[in-house]
Scaffold this motif. Structure first.
Motif, mmCIF file in Angstrom:
data_model
loop_
_atom_site.group_PDB
_atom_site.id
_atom_site.type_symbol
_atom_site.label_atom_id
_atom_site.label_comp_id
_atom_site.label_asym_id
_atom_site.label_seq_id
_atom_site.Cartn_x
_atom_site.Cartn_y
_atom_site.Cartn_z
ATOM 1 N N GLY A 89 0.802 -1.208 0.000
ATOM 2 C CA GLY A 89 0.000 0.000 0.000
ATOM 3 C C GLY A 89 0.837 1.261 0.000
ATOM 4 O O GLY A 89 2.082 1.211 -0.013
ATOM 5 N N PRO A 90 0.196 2.424 0.001
ATOM 6 C CA PRO A 90 0.919 3.703 -0.048
ATOM 7 C C PRO A 90 1.943 3.893 1.080
ATOM 8 O O PRO A 90 2.963 4.539 0.882
ATOM 9 C CB PRO A 90 -0.205 4.741 0.061
ATOM 10 N N LEU A 91 1.660 3.331 2.258
ATOM 11 C CA LEU A 91 2.585 3.523 3.384
ATOM 12 C C LEU A 91 3.852 2.695 3.249
ATOM 13 O O LEU A 91 4.789 2.865 4.014
ATOM 14 C CB LEU A 91 1.882 3.208 4.705
ATOM 15 N N ALA A 92 3.880 1.810 2.252
ATOM 16 C CA ALA A 92 5.080 1.032 1.965
ATOM 17 C C ALA A 92 5.975 1.797 0.985
ATOM 18 O O ALA A 92 6.605 1.211 0.104
ATOM 19 C CB ALA A 92 4.702 -0.328 1.387
ATOM 20 N N SER A 93 5.999 3.107 1.125
ATOM 21 C CA SER A 93 6.846 3.961 0.289
ATOM 22 C C SER A 93 7.047 5.282 1.014
ATOM 23 O O SER A 93 6.506 5.502 2.092
ATOM 24 C CB SER A 93 6.193 4.213 -1.070
ATOM 25 N N ARG A 94 7.835 6.162 0.402
ATOM 26 C CA ARG A 94 8.036 7.509 0.956
ATOM 27 C C ARG A 94 7.626 8.577 -0.043
ATOM 28 O O ARG A 94 8.066 9.734 0.030
ATOM 29 C CB ARG A 94 9.490 7.696 1.394
ATOM 30 N N GLY A 95 6.786 8.195 -1.009
ATOM 31 C CA GLY A 95 6.254 9.162 -1.945
ATOM 32 C C GLY A 95 7.340 9.908 -2.707
ATOM 33 O O GLY A 95 8.362 9.347 -3.102
ATOM 34 N N ILE A 96 7.119 11.201 -2.900
ATOM 35 C CA ILE A 96 8.046 12.021 -3.675
ATOM 36 C C ILE A 96 9.411 12.129 -2.986
ATOM 37 O O ILE A 96 10.415 12.479 -3.628
ATOM 38 C CB ILE A 96 7.435 13.429 -3.901
ATOM 39 N N ASN A 97 9.481 11.801 -1.694
ATOM 40 C CA ASN A 97 10.764 11.834 -0.963
ATOM 41 C C ASN A 97 11.771 10.859 -1.546
ATOM 42 O O ASN A 97 12.966 10.943 -1.229
ATOM 43 C CB ASN A 97 10.544 11.499 0.513
#
Length: 602
Positions: A370-378
């Motif tokens: 899911g999205p929390l398994a990443s750091r997005g644009i960071n």
């Protein structure tokens, strides 16, 4: 003086006083003393301390003690999308001393310096990026004419970088000269990439930057960074190195304790042990038969050494502290620096509901997806070279996503402080901050004890951020490069524009003058302090030898980022692990060759 069969008499005299003689002590007292004697004491269970605990306790004949002021890390900190850098209970929340050239509009006119106060240290609170720095950085540590420093040339350090590396990206592993598999520390890119990340990768490509592995001495690149993660979970040095060996009977880890003083024999100049507090005002001793190793970081190492009488004689005299060894402890403080104020906004942003975030947390806990398994644009940054003939980058343009709530974000001016407030996990963002990180600043400061309360007060950090005009010029030059992104086709198609940031008190200025003003007022310390116990050839301008031994004193070493003479062009996580790996190898070698006595060769 060495701790042999008469250790009990010495310990009892120290703890209980003259009247408590061998004839009057009980079996329980003797047991307490035996339990307080170790072969090695590691002060600080942070990034380096956890690595050393693993390596040294592998020798079953050695008894190891780790003393850490923080507590064990929680599973909440393992979620990649959770921004731990602002979670105060696991941070040493220090501030720089106020000055007239940086942090002017920050609270109190000073900048925060955040380092980890938790088992695993800053490897629990950092951005998890795996960046090593450049060959040129390490080669510069070599001192002409000093044989010991040859071991610090880059080609001699690669084995220590690779010793603990377990690289999970096959395209990166193709370069086996730089990378390896099989170590404790898993390194990998996040699999998740969103549309905005692709836009910025494309925009940087239009500026001429290729996507490459920054850990192969590439001068410039746009990078989808590698991180210290395993199964989409943060991997600190605690989880990678310490937790798997906590069961070892020869390893003791004590958390929530603060080391207050190092015991030194004043005649022999030999370290014998430490005092540590289990609660304020209640101290206990621990004794080392072989060595004490400081891994408390560039700030806390200074405080402990000064309180123990190791430091500049004139400085210690101000606090009526007897100087055992006159060394430049606390000088040469350096931290990487950036500024707030540069941000981008997107044309359309989908609102994020509380229920959606809750579901995403459930997804991560259930499947590590899911999205929390990443750091997005960071995950994206660009390394750029500003000055010719450097053969290395000067600035990292680090992207950082933030979600500014709609009641504050009305496409009218918002303050820089509001833009930087962390409100949501990193995967959700409607604002993109661009932080131009000066990788190798020229400004140098120092650390001293707290004047009002040396023992319990925060150390005074005279960081001198942006004191040197070259540092300010480099940051503003890099902002000029970053603003060119707005002219790329990728950014125009995505309708990404400058965010409506309130530039007060610089709003009346324009162009370069305005950015000069913003950098002075909204300076940010990255929290990568180094250099205060720098290594070198002599005691005039360094604290430790190239083998980490403190000049002029036996059985005391320092093995963390504080020994680095200058910054490397990247984060300090990977170099700190390397330093610990190299230090552990040196200790093993020294004590195998000198089984009965301390190897005093310097």
């Amino acid at each position: 003086m060495f701790l042999g069969n008469f250790i009990f008499i010495i310990c009892i005299w120290t703890v209980k006083g003259d009247l408590f003689s061998k004839a009057t002590r009980s079996r329980d007292d003797e047991k307490d003393i035996r339990n307080s004697v170790y072969d090695f004491i590691i002060v600080g269970g942070g990034t380096a301390g956890c690595v050393l605990a693993n390596r040294l306790s592998a020798n079953q004949d050695w008894k190891i003690l780790v003393l850490e002021a923080g507590e064990d890390e929680s599973i909440d900190y393992d979620i990649p999308g959770v921004p731990t850098k602002d979670f105060r209970p696991i941070l040493w929340n220090y501030r720089t001393d106020r000055n007239g050239f940086s942090c002017l509009s920050r609270p109190g006119g000073s900048c925060e310096v955040k380092t980890g106060k938790v088992l695993g240290g800053s490897s629990v609170t950092n951005d998890m990026k795996y960046t090593r720095g450049y060959k040129k950085d390490y080669d510069a540590w070599h001192t002409n004419g000093e044989m010991g420093s040859l071991e610090w040339k880059f080609e001699n350090l690669l084995e220590y970088f690779k010793a603990s590396e377990d690289n999970g990206d096959y395209d990166v592993l193709m370069n086996s000269f730089y990378h390896a598999r099989g170590g404790e520390m898993h390194v990998q890119k996040f699999k998740y990439t969103d549309r905005v990340m692709e836009v910025f990768l494309g925009a940087f490509a239009e500026l001429g930057l290729r996507t490459m592995d920054i850990n192969t001495n590439i001068v410039e690149a746009v990078v989808n960074n590698q991180f210290t993660i395993f199964n989409n979970t943060r991997q600190s040095t605690n989880s990678a190195f310490l937790k798997p060996v906590r069961h070892r009977k020869n390893l003791t880890v004590k958390t929530g304790v603060t080391v207050t003083k190092i015991m030194i024999d004043p005649q022999e100049k030999i370290v014998e042990g430490v005092w540590y507090e289990i609660e304020k005002g209640k101290e206990q001793p621990a004794y080392a038969k072989r060595e004490i190793i400081l891994t408390a970081g560039a700030i806390n190492n200074v405080k402990l050494l000064h309180l123990s009488g190791i430091g500049p004689r004139e400085e210690l005299a101000k606090y009526n502290i007897t100087t055992f060894i006159d060394l430049p402890v606390g000088y040469n403080y350096q931290d990487q620096v950036t500024t707030g104020g540069l941000a981008f906004t997107m044309s359309e942003v989908k609102p994020v509901s509380e229920s959606e975030v809750i579901e995403d947390f459930k997804t991560w806990f259930q499947s590590r997806n899911g999205p929390l398994a990443s750091r997005g644009i960071n995950q994206i940054s660009a390394f750029i070279q500003l000055f010719e003939n450097k053969a290395a980058p000067d600035v990292e343009l680090a992207l950082e996503g933030n979600y500014v709530r709609s009641d504050k974000f009305m496409l009218t001016n918002i303050s820089i402080h509001t833009a930087e407030e962390t409100n949501m996990p990193l995967a959700y963002y409607n604002l993109i901050l661009l932080n131009p990180v000066l990788l190798k600043p020229k400004s140098i400061g120092r650390i001293t004890l707290n004047k009002r309360n040396p023992k319990y007060g925060r150390p005074v950090i005279q960081a001198n951020l942006l004191k040197e005009s070259q540092d300010l010029d480099a940051i503003v030059d890099s902002i000029d490069v970053a603003l060119q992104l707005l002219n790329t086709n990728e950014m125009k198609r995505a309708e990404i524009k400058l965010a409506p940031i309130d530039m007060f008190p610089c709003d009346k200025l324009h162009n370069r003058d305005q950015w000069n003003c913003i950098a002075r007022h909204y300076t940010k310390a990255i929290g990568n302090p180094i250099g205060t116990c720098r290594m070198g050839y002599n005691s005039t301008n360094s604290v430790v030898t190239f083998n980490f031994r403190v000049h002029g004193i036996e059985r005391l070493r320092i093995m963390d980022a504080s020994v680095m003479p200058t910054h490397v062009r990247g984060g300090i996580y990977a170099p700190t692990v390397m330093i610990a790996e190299k230090g552990a190898k040196l200790i093993l070698k020294d004590w195998q060759e000198n089984k009965s006595r301390y190897p005093s060769g310097r």
